[in-house]
Structures are given as C-alpha cells and as structure tokens.
Design an enzyme around this catalytic site. Structure first.
Site, PDB file in Angstrom:
ATOM      1  N   PHE A  13      63.298  39.736  63.486  1.00 33.38           N
ATOM      2  CA  PHE A  13      61.822  39.745  63.447  1.00 33.38           C
ATOM      3  C   PHE A  13      61.254  40.964  64.187  1.00 33.38           C
ATOM      4  O   PHE A  13      60.729  41.903  63.572  1.00 33.38           O
ATOM      5  CB  PHE A  13      61.335  38.417  64.042  1.00 33.38           C
ATOM      6  CG  PHE A  13      59.880  38.337  64.372  1.00 33.38           C
ATOM      7  CD1 PHE A  13      58.909  38.752  63.454  1.00 33.38           C
ATOM      8  CD2 PHE A  13      59.457  37.823  65.603  1.00 33.38           C
ATOM      9  CE1 PHE A  13      57.550  38.653  63.766  1.00 33.38           C
ATOM     10  CE2 PHE A  13      58.117  37.722  65.911  1.00 33.38           C
ATOM     11  CZ  PHE A  13      57.158  38.143  65.002  1.00 33.38           C
ATOM     12  N   THR A 132      62.400  38.523  77.574  1.00 35.29           N
ATOM     13  CA  THR A 132      61.342  37.540  77.353  1.00 35.29           C
ATOM     14  C   THR A 132      60.691  37.104  78.665  1.00 35.29           C
ATOM     15  O   THR A 132      61.333  37.145  79.728  1.00 35.29           O
ATOM     16  CB  THR A 132      61.957  36.309  76.643  1.00 35.29           C
ATOM     17  OG1 THR A 132      61.043  35.224  76.708  1.00 35.29           O
ATOM     18  CG2 THR A 132      63.236  35.843  77.339  1.00 35.29           C
ATOM     19  N   ASP A 133      59.440  36.626  78.566  1.00 31.55           N
ATOM     20  CA  ASP A 133      58.783  36.068  79.757  1.00 31.55           C
ATOM     21  C   ASP A 133      59.401  34.724  80.163  1.00 31.55           C
ATOM     22  O   ASP A 133      59.121  34.214  81.248  1.00 31.55           O
ATOM     23  CB  ASP A 133      57.271  35.910  79.516  1.00 31.55           C
ATOM     24  CG  ASP A 133      56.910  34.973  78.361  1.00 31.55           C
ATOM     25  OD1 ASP A 133      57.827  34.531  77.643  1.00 31.55           O
ATOM     26  OD2 ASP A 133      55.709  34.677  78.190  1.00 31.55           O
ATOM     27  N   LYS A 161      69.107  34.955  78.711  1.00 33.01           N
ATOM     28  CA  LYS A 161      68.339  36.209  78.788  1.00 33.01           C
ATOM     29  C   LYS A 161      68.184  36.656  80.250  1.00 33.01           C
ATOM     30  O   LYS A 161      68.270  37.848  80.561  1.00 33.01           O
ATOM     31  CB  LYS A 161      66.956  36.038  78.144  1.00 33.01           C
ATOM     32  CG  LYS A 161      66.955  35.880  76.639  1.00 33.01           C
ATOM     33  CD  LYS A 161      67.481  37.071  75.852  1.00 33.01           C
ATOM     34  CE  LYS A 161      66.583  38.263  75.887  1.00 33.01           C
ATOM     35  NZ  LYS A 161      67.061  39.333  74.948  1.00 33.01           N
ATOM     36  N   LEU A 197      57.318  28.404  65.615  1.00 35.15           N
ATOM     37  CA  LEU A 197      56.117  27.598  65.365  1.00 35.15           C
ATOM     38  C   LEU A 197      55.180  28.163  64.293  1.00 35.15           C
ATOM     39  O   LEU A 197      54.810  27.448  63.351  1.00 35.15           O
ATOM     40  CB  LEU A 197      55.341  27.396  66.682  1.00 35.15           C
ATOM     41  CG  LEU A 197      54.089  26.527  66.537  1.00 35.15           C
ATOM     42  CD1 LEU A 197      54.436  25.088  66.221  1.00 35.15           C
ATOM     43  CD2 LEU A 197      53.239  26.585  67.807  1.00 35.15           C
TER      44      LEU A 197
HETATM   45  P1  NAD Z   1      65.496  37.253  65.880  1.00 37.93           P
HETATM   46  O1  NAD Z   1      66.279  36.005  66.102  1.00 37.93           O
HETATM   47  O2  NAD Z   1      64.442  37.282  64.816  1.00 37.93           O
HETATM   48  O3  NAD Z   1      66.480  38.479  65.581  1.00 37.93           O
HETATM   49  C1  NAD Z   1      67.653  38.688  66.280  1.00 37.93           C
HETATM   50  C2  NAD Z   1      68.510  39.687  65.517  1.00 37.93           C
HETATM   51  O4  NAD Z   1      69.725  39.898  66.263  1.00 37.93           O
HETATM   52  C3  NAD Z   1      68.921  39.203  64.127  1.00 37.93           C
HETATM   53  O5  NAD Z   1      68.720  40.231  63.181  1.00 37.93           O
HETATM   54  C4  NAD Z   1      70.397  38.878  64.285  1.00 37.93           C
HETATM   55  O6  NAD Z   1      71.145  39.046  63.084  1.00 37.93           O
HETATM   56  C5  NAD Z   1      70.826  39.845  65.372  1.00 37.93           C
HETATM   57  N1  NAD Z   1      72.017  39.369  66.103  1.00 37.93           N
HETATM   58  C6  NAD Z   1      72.204  38.130  66.630  1.00 37.93           C
HETATM   59  N2  NAD Z   1      73.426  38.057  67.195  1.00 37.93           N
HETATM   60  C7  NAD Z   1      74.003  39.273  67.051  1.00 37.93           C
HETATM   61  C8  NAD Z   1      75.261  39.812  67.426  1.00 37.93           C
HETATM   62  N3  NAD Z   1      76.169  39.074  68.072  1.00 37.93           N
HETATM   63  N4  NAD Z   1      75.523  41.105  67.127  1.00 37.93           N
HETATM   64  C9  NAD Z   1      74.600  41.866  66.465  1.00 37.93           C
HETATM   65  N5  NAD Z   1      73.415  41.385  66.064  1.00 37.93           N
HETATM   66  C10 NAD Z   1      73.108  40.112  66.353  1.00 37.93           C
HETATM   67  O7  NAD Z   1      64.877  37.604  67.302  1.00 37.93           O
HETATM   68  P2  NAD Z   1      63.465  38.243  67.674  1.00 37.93           P
HETATM   69  O8  NAD Z   1      62.467  37.163  67.776  1.00 37.93           O
HETATM   70  O9  NAD Z   1      63.220  39.402  66.807  1.00 37.93           O
HETATM   71  O10 NAD Z   1      63.775  38.746  69.161  1.00 37.93           O
HETATM   72  C11 NAD Z   1      64.316  40.044  69.395  1.00 37.93           C
HETATM   73  C12 NAD Z   1      64.491  40.242  70.885  1.00 37.93           C
HETATM   74  O11 NAD Z   1      63.227  40.128  71.542  1.00 37.93           O
HETATM   75  C13 NAD Z   1      65.412  39.218  71.540  1.00 37.93           C
HETATM   76  O12 NAD Z   1      66.178  39.875  72.505  1.00 37.93           O
HETATM   77  C14 NAD Z   1      64.441  38.226  72.181  1.00 37.93           C
HETATM   78  O13 NAD Z   1      65.032  37.627  73.310  1.00 37.93           O
HETATM   79  C15 NAD Z   1      63.296  39.133  72.557  1.00 37.93           C
HETATM   80  N6  NAD Z   1      61.970  38.488  72.612  1.00 37.93           N
HETATM   81  C16 NAD Z   1      61.517  37.731  71.558  1.00 37.93           C
HETATM   82  C17 NAD Z   1      60.236  37.179  71.626  1.00 37.93           C
HETATM   83  C18 NAD Z   1      59.676  36.386  70.461  1.00 37.93           C
HETATM   84  O14 NAD Z   1      58.554  35.844  70.571  1.00 37.93           O
HETATM   85  N7  NAD Z   1      60.336  36.297  69.330  1.00 37.93           N
HETATM   86  C19 NAD Z   1      59.439  37.371  72.759  1.00 37.93           C
HETATM   87  C20 NAD Z   1      59.949  38.155  73.814  1.00 37.93           C
HETATM   88  C21 NAD Z   1      61.204  38.713  73.727  1.00 37.93           C
HETATM   89  P1  TYD Z   2      58.713  28.558  69.488  1.00 38.55           P
HETATM   90  O1  TYD Z   2      58.015  29.253  68.360  1.00 38.55           O
HETATM   91  O2  TYD Z   2      60.024  27.894  69.226  1.00 38.55           O
HETATM   92  O3  TYD Z   2      58.811  29.598  70.707  1.00 38.55           O
HETATM   93  P2  TYD Z   2      59.241  29.350  72.259  1.00 38.55           P
HETATM   94  O4  TYD Z   2      59.909  28.040  72.363  1.00 38.55           O
HETATM   95  O5  TYD Z   2      60.186  30.496  72.510  1.00 38.55           O
HETATM   96  O6  TYD Z   2      57.969  29.446  73.048  1.00 38.55           O
HETATM   97  O7  TYD Z   2      57.723  27.438  70.044  1.00 38.55           O
HETATM   98  C1  TYD Z   2      56.427  27.750  70.500  1.00 38.55           C
HETATM   99  C2  TYD Z   2      55.831  26.490  71.066  1.00 38.55           C
HETATM  100  O8  TYD Z   2      55.623  25.542  70.000  1.00 38.55           O
HETATM  101  C3  TYD Z   2      56.731  25.778  72.070  1.00 38.55           C
HETATM  102  O9  TYD Z   2      55.923  25.215  73.096  1.00 38.55           O
HETATM  103  C4  TYD Z   2      57.391  24.677  71.244  1.00 38.55           C
HETATM  104  C5  TYD Z   2      56.338  24.334  70.232  1.00 38.55           C
HETATM  105  N1  TYD Z   2      56.827  23.882  68.900  1.00 38.55           N
HETATM  106  C6  TYD Z   2      56.288  22.715  68.327  1.00 38.55           C
HETATM  107  O10 TYD Z   2      55.440  22.019  68.918  1.00 38.55           O
HETATM  108  N2  TYD Z   2      56.734  22.355  67.089  1.00 38.55           N
HETATM  109  C7  TYD Z   2      57.667  23.079  66.405  1.00 38.55           C
HETATM  110  O11 TYD Z   2      58.051  22.692  65.264  1.00 38.55           O
HETATM  111  C8  TYD Z   2      58.193  24.276  66.996  1.00 38.55           C
HETATM  112  C9  TYD Z   2      59.237  25.101  66.294  1.00 38.55           C
HETATM  113  C10 TYD Z   2      57.731  24.635  68.257  1.00 38.55           C
END
Ligand code: NAD
Ligand code: TYD
Length: 351
Positions: A13, A132-133, A161, A197
């Site tokens: 993502f 992440t936070d 993390k 979510l």
């Molecule tokens: P995601 O799950 O959408 O994507 C993760 C990617 O990593 C995927 O393309 C997956 O194929 C790849 N991957 C997983 N395991 C692997 C491995 N062993 N070797 C190589 N590639 C591998 O995650 P995201 O939501 O895009 O998050 C990306 C980064 O940002 C993560 O480090 C996450 O902790 C951090 N982050 C995410 C959020 C959020 O809201 N999604 C917020 C803050 C920080």
């Molecule tokens: P999520 O998108 O899984 O992110 P994170 O757990 O990393 O914050 O969830 C966001 C918030 O929404 C979290 O408080 C859990 C809640 N949640 C639901 O209430 N229903 C759901 O189906 C999902 C996936 C999450």
C-alpha cells in the site's frame, strides 16, 4: 551514473505510493523495488510506472540473508527506504511468528547487508526505516506521541516494529550506520488491502454487507492521506538528519464509529441511496484482543525542521479515496478473487 536506491515493500500500500513518487520525481535514481509479493503485495498497484526505464522490480524475501547480501553486492545501493513488513494487527494476533521473521529478522538482514556494503565509505549513504506510531502504545483521552515518548508496544505487530526500530538505532550507535527513522499514524487512500478498516468498509457499503465495528467503536485513530505520507518520506529521506526520528501524523482524530458513519454518509450521497441506509449496516462485533484505545501524533518536529505538513484535509481525502475504490472495482475484485496474484506472472512471462 544513476544512483541505485532500494525500496523494500514497494508493491504494498504505502510502498507503491513511495515508488511512484520517486520514479516520477527522480529520473537520476534507479529505483529497485524489492518485494516478496506476499498476500499484501500487488504489482497492479504499479502498472502505470512498471515500464519506466528508472524502475526495476525484484521479487525476493528480506528474511533470506544470502539473497539480501548478494543484492547489495550487485547493486551497491546508495540508499535504502525500508517499508517491507507484515502490517496487519489482527494477523499478528493469530500468527505472530511471520511478524518476527519479516519485521525483525528481515530488518536485521538489511542492516547487515548495508553495513557490509558501506563499510569503506558511509558518505552520502542513508538507511531509512519506516515505522508506525503503534510502537508508543496506547493513549488516554489527552496527550500526543512525540519522538521522545517511551516505547510501550502492546500487539505482536507493534512489538515487532518496536524491536526493528531499536535495532536500527543500535546499528547507528554501534556501527555508525547512517540511519533515519519515522513513525507515522494510520494511513488511508488508494491501493490499501481490504483487510484494513477504510477499504473494508467502503467495499462492504458498496455491496450492502455488514460493517464490523470492534467493541464499542470508541477507539481513536489519527488518519493521514497516504500521498501525504509519501511526501513526508521523500522529505525525510532527502533532508532528515542522520540518527534522528520524525513523527508523522494527520491531526485528524476519529473514533472508529464516527469515521465509519462519515464514510456511510459520503457513500449514500455518491450512490444515490437513502440517507442513513448505509449506517444501518453497522454491526458491533467482538473487540480485538488488547485493542489500543487511542493514537495521536505530535508532528511539530517534521513541520518545523523539514517544512512538511499534510496537504489534503480529511473531507477531500475521504472523497478521493472513496472515488478511487468506486472507480477501480476491478482492482478490488482481483484481490477478492485472488486473481491479483496472477498479475505478476502474466506481466513478466509476456516479456
Ligand atoms: P502492506 O502490508 O500494504 O505492504 C507490505 C509489503 O511488504 C507488501 O508488498 C509485501 O509483499 C511486502 N513484504 C512482506 N513481507 C516481505 C518479505 N519478507 N520480504 C519482502 N517483502 C515483503 O503494508 P503498508 O501498510 O504499505 O505498510 C508499509 C510500511 O509502513 C510498514 O513497515 C508499516 O509498518 C509501516 N506503516 C504503515 C502504516 C499504515 O497505516 N498502513 C502506518 C505507519 C507505518
Ligand atoms: P486497522 O485498519 O486494522 O489499523 P490499526 O489496527 O493498525 O489501527 O484498524 C483501524 C481501527 O479500526 C482499529 O481501532 C481497529 C478497528 N477495526 C474495526 O473496528 N473493524 C474492522 O473490521 C477492522 C479491520 C478494524
């Protein structure tokens, strides 16, 4: 000579938004996207930039040390932006080991490979760890996480993390590896896997399916538009100070229930449905184990030192996001049917 820059997790993502930004903005970089294509990795996310000359995709697993070391030997990366991770809290509760392997062991493999590769000259090199936070734990009604808040991770995801963050800082202090880190709040936008979510709720509203809210729905998250996170990453990678950490957030706190109600109302309008009909799909379900109550970020350091701030406010961000999912139903259907995993095979066997 182009600089080789490694971005891990670029098919996911956030990674896909970072890869797109870097490929389009920096023609002098050769962007190498290393991704294992787990269930969360989807090359369809990058189909618009896939054929650009300064972009290379490599399928590989960061838990494989020999593979990672060879990659560094072959490409002699100048910089690393490390996003690959297992990222979903619910999955970490049912299968913690995958999180330990990728998020901790995988990160150490990258750190070791960078340390070896840059042993004779660390000048101009940078290892940027994206985190992440959630490492800071859970807040009560007031207060915000700053860069000096003590770590208090409470899920297997956030613990893995937190561990990787500590290891990155340990390599800075012990081996003088030039590192920089950031900790960001919850992201939303295009291309997010529909286990999270916001895309889950948008898709369920569209299909008139129930909207699962964990517990009472009073947990609070701070939501940031993913393209603003990518811009913050660009700014930290280029201007962040070595050894420093930057918190990134949207100043956009919502209880889960209010957020879902907001999405319902926007969708009712867009789909010409009776106002309030989508809210009737809301279903309260069993709470997540150890569910963190509230996250909130104080992003004043990155604002003050690097001049970054979110460019998209929530009304615009939610509208854009909903429009993207409504206009890209093939993307969602490919994921739900499992067809997205065939995309890679087709793309690369036809060449
Ligand atoms: P995601 O799950 O959408 O994507 C993760 C990617 O990593 C995927 O393309 C997956 O194929 C790849 N991957 C997983 N395991 C692997 C491995 N062993 N070797 C190589 N590639 C591998 O995650 P995201 O939501 O895009 O998050 C990306 C980064 O940002 C993560 O480090 C996450 O902790 C951090 N982050 C995410 C959020 C959020 O809201 N999604 C917020 C803050 C920080
Ligand atoms: P999520 O998108 O899984 O992110 P994170 O757990 O990393 O914050 O969830 C966001 C918030 O929404 C979290 O408080 C859990 C809640 N949640 C639901 O209430 N229903 C759901 O189906 C999902 C996936 C999450």
């Amino acid at each position: 000579m182009k600089k080789n820059i490694l971005i891990t997790g670029g098919a996911g993502f956030i990674g896909s938004h970072v890869v797109r930004l870097f490929v389009n903005k920096y023609p002098d970089y050769q962007i190498i996207n290393l991704d294992a294509l787990t269930y969360a990795g989807n090359l369809e996310n990058l189909s618009d930039i896939d054929s650009k000359a300064n972009y290379t995709f490599i399928k590989g697993d960061i838990t494989d040390l020999a593979f990672v070391s060879n990659l560094f030997k072959n490409y002699k990366f100048e910089g690393v932006l490390h996003l690959a991770a297992e990222s979903h809290v619910d999955r970490s509760i049912s299968d913690p080991l995958a999180f330990i392997m990728t998020n901790i062991v995988g990160t150490v493999n990258l750190l070791n490979a960078a340390k070896e590769c840059w042993a004779n000259d660390m000048n101009g090199k940078k290892f940027y760890h994206i985190s992440t936070d959630e490492v800071y734990g859970s807040l009560g009604k007031t207060g915000k996480f700053t860069e000096t808040t003590s770590y208090d991770p409470r899920s297997p995801y956030s613990a893995s993390k937190a561990s990787s963050d500590h290891l990155v800082r340990a390599y800075f202090h012990t081996y003088k590896l030039p590192v920089v880190l950031s900790n960001c709040s919850n992201n939303y936008g295009a291309n997010q896997f529909p286990e999270k979510l916001i895309p889950l709720v948008i898709n369920n509203i569209k299909n008139s399916k129930s909207l699962p809210i964990y517990g009472k729905g009073d947990n609070i998250r701070d939501w940031l538009f993913v393209e603003d996170h990518a811009l913050a990453i660009d700014s930290i990678y280029h201007d962040g100070k070595i050894g420093e950490t930057y918190n990134i957030g949207g100043d956009n706190e919502w209880t889960n229930l209010d957020l879902v109600k907001k999405l319902c109302d926007i969708m009712d309008k867009k789909l010409n449905r009776e106002m309030g009909s989508s809210q009737r799909l809301i279903t309260f379900v069993k709470d997540r184990a150890g569910h963190d109550q509230r996250y909130a970020i104080d992003a004043s350091k990155i604002k003050k030192e690097l001049g970054w701030k979110p460019s998209i406010q929530f009304e615009e961000g939610f509208e854009k996001t909903i429009d993207w999912y409504l206009q890209n139903s093939d993307w969602m259907n490919n994921i739900l049917s499992g067809d997205y995993e065939k995309f890679y095979e087709q793309q690369y066997t036809n060449r």
